[in-house]
Enzyme design. Structure first.
Site, mmCIF file in Angstrom:
data_model
loop_
_atom_site.group_PDB
_atom_site.id
_atom_site.type_symbol
_atom_site.label_atom_id
_atom_site.label_comp_id
_atom_site.label_asym_id
_atom_site.label_seq_id
_atom_site.Cartn_x
_atom_site.Cartn_y
_atom_site.Cartn_z
ATOM 1 N N GLU A 1 0.817 -1.214 0.000
ATOM 2 C CA GLU A 1 0.000 0.000 0.000
ATOM 3 C C GLU A 1 0.855 1.269 0.000
ATOM 4 O O GLU A 1 1.838 1.369 0.739
ATOM 5 C CB GLU A 1 -0.895 -0.013 1.243
ATOM 6 C CG GLU A 1 -1.821 1.184 1.379
ATOM 7 C CD GLU A 1 -2.547 1.217 2.716
ATOM 8 O OE1 GLU A 1 -3.546 1.953 2.810
ATOM 9 O OE2 GLU A 1 -2.118 0.522 3.665
ATOM 10 N N LYS B 1 -10.503 2.636 -1.342
ATOM 11 C CA LYS B 1 -10.590 2.022 -0.013
ATOM 12 C C LYS B 1 -11.892 2.412 0.691
ATOM 13 O O LYS B 1 -12.225 3.597 0.806
ATOM 14 C CB LYS B 1 -9.376 2.455 0.816
ATOM 15 C CG LYS B 1 -9.230 1.787 2.170
ATOM 16 C CD LYS B 1 -7.896 2.196 2.781
ATOM 17 C CE LYS B 1 -7.617 1.559 4.119
ATOM 18 N NZ LYS B 1 -6.279 1.944 4.632
ATOM 19 N N CYS C 1 -5.693 -2.636 2.996
ATOM 20 C CA CYS C 1 -5.311 -2.535 4.406
ATOM 21 C C CYS C 1 -6.493 -2.696 5.365
ATOM 22 O O CYS C 1 -6.943 -3.810 5.571
ATOM 23 C CB CYS C 1 -4.550 -1.230 4.656
ATOM 24 S SG CYS C 1 -3.524 -1.279 6.147
#
Length: 299
Positions: free
Chosen positions: A49, A122, A159
């Site tokens: 990431e 995200k 994540c």
């Protein structure tokens, strides 16, 4: 047709390295490791990431918004498109996206011919000591997506998304055959005694096993110090990147300090039959899951 004739093998790779705060250095490192993974036979190669620089979310700083760039004509994405086309590999590319007045923690999926298949933004944005992402990132608006690449249908989340079983299940319901999670996680600045690495890995192993799909996680290593309004903040990223098989078993793993190129081969056709026979999708009861649409469990 025999079972042997229906084999559909794919080699996946997870990269792990320490980032500097220089874009050109980090992108060069990523390219070097992508080439190494390709030399090991990898078809789909995951970079960690926000690999262009330090994980800047340790601090709430206005100047760090200068790190964001628009998705269109993004230089790192363009470079990875050329690399993917040259090597014939799929590369998900994480970046800090500026979209008019909004900002996202995004990832572009580059197919093996260099085609940009689109982005995922995200969905789950953390906000805690050392991981103050809500200051920088709007919640993603793409929804969970599946990308049909040359080698497999893949689901890619980022994540903090990896802690939510709903995200993994949504991607597999939409047809994902492999799950990919680029990550930046390490020590907790407010509590140096807290080590989440085993918890982090077990949660994702559970996603792999519960959905009967392979899973690839890539994390960074190294110590990064960011100046904040309260003085320096430090995170030591714990690496331990891994690849899990469809029952959650670890088939390749890195340590917490070393640069790594992990690879593993899976037969997606055989895994499909395992997933179908195991019954976890046949026996689902969506009619009973309406509670998942609430915040407190009350319908």
């Amino acid at each position: 047709m025999t079972m042997e004739g229906r084999r559909r093998e794919v080699v996946v790779s997870s990269l792990q390295f320490a980032c500097s705060d220089d874009i050109s250095t980090n992108v060069a490192t990523a390219e070097r490791l992508v080439r190494e993974a390709h030399a090991k036979g990898a078809n789909i190669i995951l970079i960690q990431e926000l690999f262009e620089g330090y994980y800047f979310c340790q601090a709430q700083r206005e100047d760090f918004f200068q790190r964001a760039k628009p998705y269109k004509n993004h230089p790192t994405i363009a470079r990875m498109q050329k690399l993917a086309k040259e090597l014939g590999v799929v590369i998900p590319v994480s970046f800090f996206e500026e979209a008019n007045t909004a900002h996202y923690n995004s990832i572009a999926i580059i197919d093996a011919d260099g085609t940009d298949l689109g982005i995922y933004r995200k969905s789950h944005i953390p906000d805690g000591p050392g991981y103050q992402e809500k200051f920088y990132f709007n919640p993603g608006d793409t929804g969970f997506k599946v990308f049909e690449t040359k080698f497999a249908k893949i689901g890619v989340a980022i994540c903090w998304d990896q802690w939510f079983p709903e995200a993994a299940r949504a991607m597999v319901l939409k047809g994902a055959e492999i799950l990919f999670y680029p990550t930046a996680i390490g020590s907790e600045p407010q509590d140096q005694g807290l080590d989440s690495r085993d918890h982090w890995r077990r949660v994702m192993q559970g996603h792999a096993g519960a959905n009967v799909v392979p899973l690839v996680a890539s994390n960074r290593i190294g110590k990064e110090v960011i100046e904040t309004e309260h003085g320096p903040s430090q995170i030591t990223f714990y690496g331990t990147s891994f690849i899990a098989g469809p029952t959650g078993e670890i088939v390749a793993e890195a340590d917490d300090k070393s640069e790594a190129v992990l690879v593993a081969k899976f037969d997606l056709e055989m895994i499909k039959f395992k997933r179908q026979s195991w019954g976890v999708f046949r026996d689902r009861r969506p009619d009973l899951y309406k509670v998942l649409l609430t915040m407190d469990g009350n319908l």
